[in-house]
Scaffold this motif. Structure first.
Motif, PDB file in Angstrom:
ATOM      1  N   GLY A  87       7.436  -5.593  -2.345  1.00  0.00           N
ATOM      2  CA  GLY A  87       6.742  -4.083  -2.127  1.00  0.00           C
ATOM      3  C   GLY A  87       7.239  -3.219  -2.667  1.00  0.00           C
ATOM      4  O   GLY A  87       6.697  -2.194  -3.471  1.00  0.00           O
ATOM      5  N   LEU A  88       8.526  -2.609  -2.708  1.00  0.00           N
ATOM      6  CA  LEU A  88       8.745  -1.234  -3.335  1.00  0.00           C
ATOM      7  C   LEU A  88       9.305  -1.374  -4.584  1.00  0.00           C
ATOM      8  O   LEU A  88       8.846  -0.126  -4.208  1.00  0.00           O
ATOM      9  N   LEU A  89       9.973  -2.317  -4.679  1.00  0.00           N
ATOM     10  CA  LEU A  89       9.711  -2.594  -6.049  1.00  0.00           C
ATOM     11  C   LEU A  89       8.442  -2.062  -7.140  1.00  0.00           C
ATOM     12  O   LEU A  89       8.968  -1.448  -7.841  1.00  0.00           O
ATOM     13  N   ASN A  90       7.701  -2.282  -6.527  1.00  0.00           N
ATOM     14  CA  ASN A  90       6.211  -3.024  -7.089  1.00  0.00           C
ATOM     15  C   ASN A  90       5.908  -1.282  -6.972  1.00  0.00           C
ATOM     16  O   ASN A  90       5.822  -0.835  -8.175  1.00  0.00           O
ATOM     17  N   LEU A  91       6.163  -0.630  -5.761  1.00  0.00           N
ATOM     18  CA  LEU A  91       5.564   0.860  -5.485  1.00  0.00           C
ATOM     19  C   LEU A  91       6.578   1.407  -6.535  1.00  0.00           C
ATOM     20  O   LEU A  91       5.495   2.479  -7.275  1.00  0.00           O
ATOM     21  N   LYS A  92       7.706   1.934  -6.852  1.00  0.00           N
ATOM     22  CA  LYS A  92       8.901   1.950  -7.853  1.00  0.00           C
ATOM     23  C   LYS A  92       8.154   2.215  -9.334  1.00  0.00           C
ATOM     24  O   LYS A  92       8.580   3.446  -9.964  1.00  0.00           O
ATOM     25  N   LYS A  93       7.678   0.811  -9.275  1.00  0.00           N
ATOM     26  CA  LYS A  93       7.483   0.530 -10.728  1.00  0.00           C
ATOM     27  C   LYS A  93       5.892   1.195 -10.623  1.00  0.00           C
ATOM     28  O   LYS A  93       6.002   1.697 -12.180  1.00  0.00           O
ATOM     29  N   ASN A  94       5.053   1.346 -10.207  1.00  0.00           N
ATOM     30  CA  ASN A  94       3.807   2.085 -10.508  1.00  0.00           C
ATOM     31  C   ASN A  94       3.823   3.744 -10.453  1.00  0.00           C
ATOM     32  O   ASN A  94       2.966   4.253 -10.059  1.00  0.00           O
ATOM     33  N   GLY A  95       4.946   3.839  -9.653  1.00  0.00           N
ATOM     34  CA  GLY A  95       5.763   5.538  -9.631  1.00  0.00           C
ATOM     35  C   GLY A  95       4.528   6.131  -8.361  1.00  0.00           C
ATOM     36  O   GLY A  95       4.286   6.977  -8.350  1.00  0.00           O
ATOM     37  N   LEU A  96       4.039   5.197  -7.302  1.00  0.00           N
ATOM     38  CA  LEU A  96       3.634   5.556  -6.127  1.00  0.00           C
ATOM     39  C   LEU A  96       5.063   5.823  -4.861  1.00  0.00           C
ATOM     40  O   LEU A  96       4.353   5.716  -3.993  1.00  0.00           O
ATOM     41  N   ILE A  97       6.083   6.022  -5.387  1.00  0.00           N
ATOM     42  CA  ILE A  97       7.270   6.168  -4.591  1.00  0.00           C
ATOM     43  C   ILE A  97       8.445   7.206  -4.537  1.00  0.00           C
ATOM     44  O   ILE A  97       8.419   7.225  -6.187  1.00  0.00           O
ATOM     45  N   ILE A 127       0.701  -1.724   0.212  1.00  0.00           N
ATOM     46  CA  ILE A 127      -0.318   0.319   0.203  1.00  0.00           C
ATOM     47  C   ILE A 127       1.160   1.232  -0.162  1.00  0.00           C
ATOM     48  O   ILE A 127       1.533   1.557   0.516  1.00  0.00           O
ATOM     49  N   SER A 128       0.598   2.481  -0.488  1.00  0.00           N
ATOM     50  CA  SER A 128       1.175   3.262  -1.026  1.00  0.00           C
ATOM     51  C   SER A 128       0.996   4.492   0.133  1.00  0.00           C
ATOM     52  O   SER A 128      -0.044   4.645   0.296  1.00  0.00           O
ATOM     53  N   LEU A 129       1.893   5.345   0.580  1.00  0.00           N
ATOM     54  CA  LEU A 129       1.655   5.859   1.917  1.00  0.00           C
ATOM     55  C   LEU A 129       1.316   7.463   0.738  1.00  0.00           C
ATOM     56  O   LEU A 129       0.555   9.076   1.382  1.00  0.00           O
ATOM     57  N   LYS A 130       1.718   7.829  -0.522  1.00  0.00           N
ATOM     58  CA  LYS A 130       1.253   8.958  -1.213  1.00  0.00           C
ATOM     59  C   LYS A 130      -0.123   8.958  -1.559  1.00  0.00           C
ATOM     60  O   LYS A 130      -1.341   9.354  -1.261  1.00  0.00           O
ATOM     61  N   ASN A 131      -0.742   7.309  -1.979  1.00  0.00           N
ATOM     62  CA  ASN A 131      -2.318   7.386  -2.001  1.00  0.00           C
ATOM     63  C   ASN A 131      -2.710   5.606  -1.819  1.00  0.00           C
ATOM     64  O   ASN A 131      -2.704   4.878  -1.545  1.00  0.00           O
ATOM     65  N   SER A 188      -5.534   4.003  -0.736  1.00  0.00           N
ATOM     66  CA  SER A 188      -6.409   3.504  -1.352  1.00  0.00           C
ATOM     67  C   SER A 188      -6.047   2.623  -2.473  1.00  0.00           C
ATOM     68  O   SER A 188      -6.604   1.289  -3.375  1.00  0.00           O
ATOM     69  N   GLN A 189      -4.597   3.342  -3.081  1.00  0.00           N
ATOM     70  CA  GLN A 189      -3.882   2.412  -3.832  1.00  0.00           C
ATOM     71  C   GLN A 189      -3.364   1.039  -3.387  1.00  0.00           C
ATOM     72  O   GLN A 189      -2.162   1.265  -3.066  1.00  0.00           O
ATOM     73  N   LYS A 190      -3.537  -0.136  -3.198  1.00  0.00           N
ATOM     74  CA  LYS A 190      -3.525  -1.417  -2.788  1.00  0.00           C
ATOM     75  C   LYS A 190      -2.837  -1.886  -4.090  1.00  0.00           C
ATOM     76  O   LYS A 190      -3.722  -2.932  -5.102  1.00  0.00           O
ATOM     77  N   ILE A 191      -1.110  -2.336  -4.370  1.00  0.00           N
ATOM     78  CA  ILE A 191      -1.049  -3.230  -5.484  1.00  0.00           C
ATOM     79  C   ILE A 191      -1.258  -4.947  -5.218  1.00  0.00           C
ATOM     80  O   ILE A 191      -0.046  -5.350  -4.143  1.00  0.00           O
ATOM     81  N   PRO A 192      -1.518  -5.964  -5.583  1.00  0.00           N
ATOM     82  CA  PRO A 192      -1.227  -7.111  -5.077  1.00  0.00           C
ATOM     83  C   PRO A 192      -0.222  -7.603  -5.160  1.00  0.00           C
ATOM     84  O   PRO A 192       0.579  -6.814  -6.846  1.00  0.00           O
ATOM     85  N   LEU A 193       0.438  -8.635  -4.746  1.00  0.00           N
ATOM     86  CA  LEU A 193       2.308  -9.102  -5.626  1.00  0.00           C
ATOM     87  C   LEU A 193       1.428 -10.629  -5.973  1.00  0.00           C
ATOM     88  O   LEU A 193       3.050 -11.256  -6.254  1.00  0.00           O
ATOM     89  N   TYR A 194       1.110 -10.762  -5.452  1.00  0.00           N
ATOM     90  CA  TYR A 194       0.523 -12.622  -6.553  1.00  0.00           C
ATOM     91  C   TYR A 194       1.655 -13.774  -5.696  1.00  0.00           C
ATOM     92  O   TYR A 194       1.997 -14.263  -6.690  1.00  0.00           O
TER      93      TYR A 194
END
Length: 231
Positions: A221-231, A171-175, A177-183
């Motif tokens: 998780g951090l790599l996924n946030l970076k990839k989605n521009g959320l950190i 979950i991003s602290l910027k948003n 409501s934005q929850k990214i599943p890691l599958y």
């Protein structure tokens, strides 16, 4: 809110932490294996929520990526019981220390809050961050949140504990409501270092069909946030 930073424990006994990773919706293969190895469920499943902290240059993240021999991972952790609503949420600051594959933890009681949003709002406060920074002896700030459902198991002679983590999200602290599943779904087996020979003889014998993997929820998780521009 007065934070009770009483130290809960200095360090757990040194223990090995072995992780095994499956794709989403495949955790039944872990449960089948645990039954074969005479593990039994010991607690009800609950949701684990962790708020990770790092330095401005992401020192803890980099040390994990670079495979630094001795590293630390600070996180504020709280739990939600799936079948029970609590009026308040108790938080624990965990300093997770790793040396190779051997882990220890130091824990501090960080007080009770109304709900997860209350915890996150307060964690963004500079005074709150300073309390954690003073413990770590370096300035840190909140980076991201992970949440997952955890099941708890213990083998018949109580040498080995195991958990299965499913429904992993970052979950991003910027948003918020934005929850990214890691599958991914994670089996972890934890045991005192004195039982390593028993682990190899009793658990990872010919019927054990999983391969040990390094998996950090914080790093992935951090790599996924970076990839989605959320950190």
């Amino acid at each position: 809110m007065v934070i009770n930073m009483g130290k809960l424990q200095l360090e757990n006994n040194k223990r090995f932490e072995r992780k095994y990773v499956a794709e989403a919706n495949k955790s039944w293969i872990f449960r089948d294996m645990l039954r074969e190895k005479k593990f039994s469920k010991i607690y009800s499943k609950r949701k684990v929520i962790s708020l990770y902290f790092d330095t401005i240059d992401f020192k803890f993240f980099r040390e994990n990526i670079e495979g630094v021999g001795t590293r630390i991972k600070p996180r504020l952790r709280w739990y939600k019981n799936n079948n029970q609503e609590s009026s308040q949420v108790n938080t624990i600051l965990e300093l997770k220390k790793k040396k190779g594959f051997v882990g220890t933890k130091i824990q501090f009681n960080f007080g009770k809050y109304e709900n997860s949003k209350d915890i996150i709002d307060r964690a963004k406060n500079f005074d709150f961050q300073n309390k954690i920074s003073n413990i770590l002896k370096r300035q840190v700030f909140p980076v991201m949140i992970t949440s997952y459902d955890r099941e708890y198991y213990l083998n018949y002679d109580k040498k080995f504990r195991s958990t299965i983590d499913t429904n992993l999200k970052v979950i991003s602290l910027k948003n918020f409501s934005q929850k990214i599943p890691l599958y991914k779904e994670i089996l972890e087996i934890k045991y005192d270092t004195s039982y390593d020979k028993d682990f190899r003889n009793e658990i990872i014998n010919s019927k054990f069909r999983f391969r040990f993997q390094k998996f950090s929820k914080y790093v992935v998780g951090l790599l996924n946030l970076k990839k989605n521009g959320l950190i």
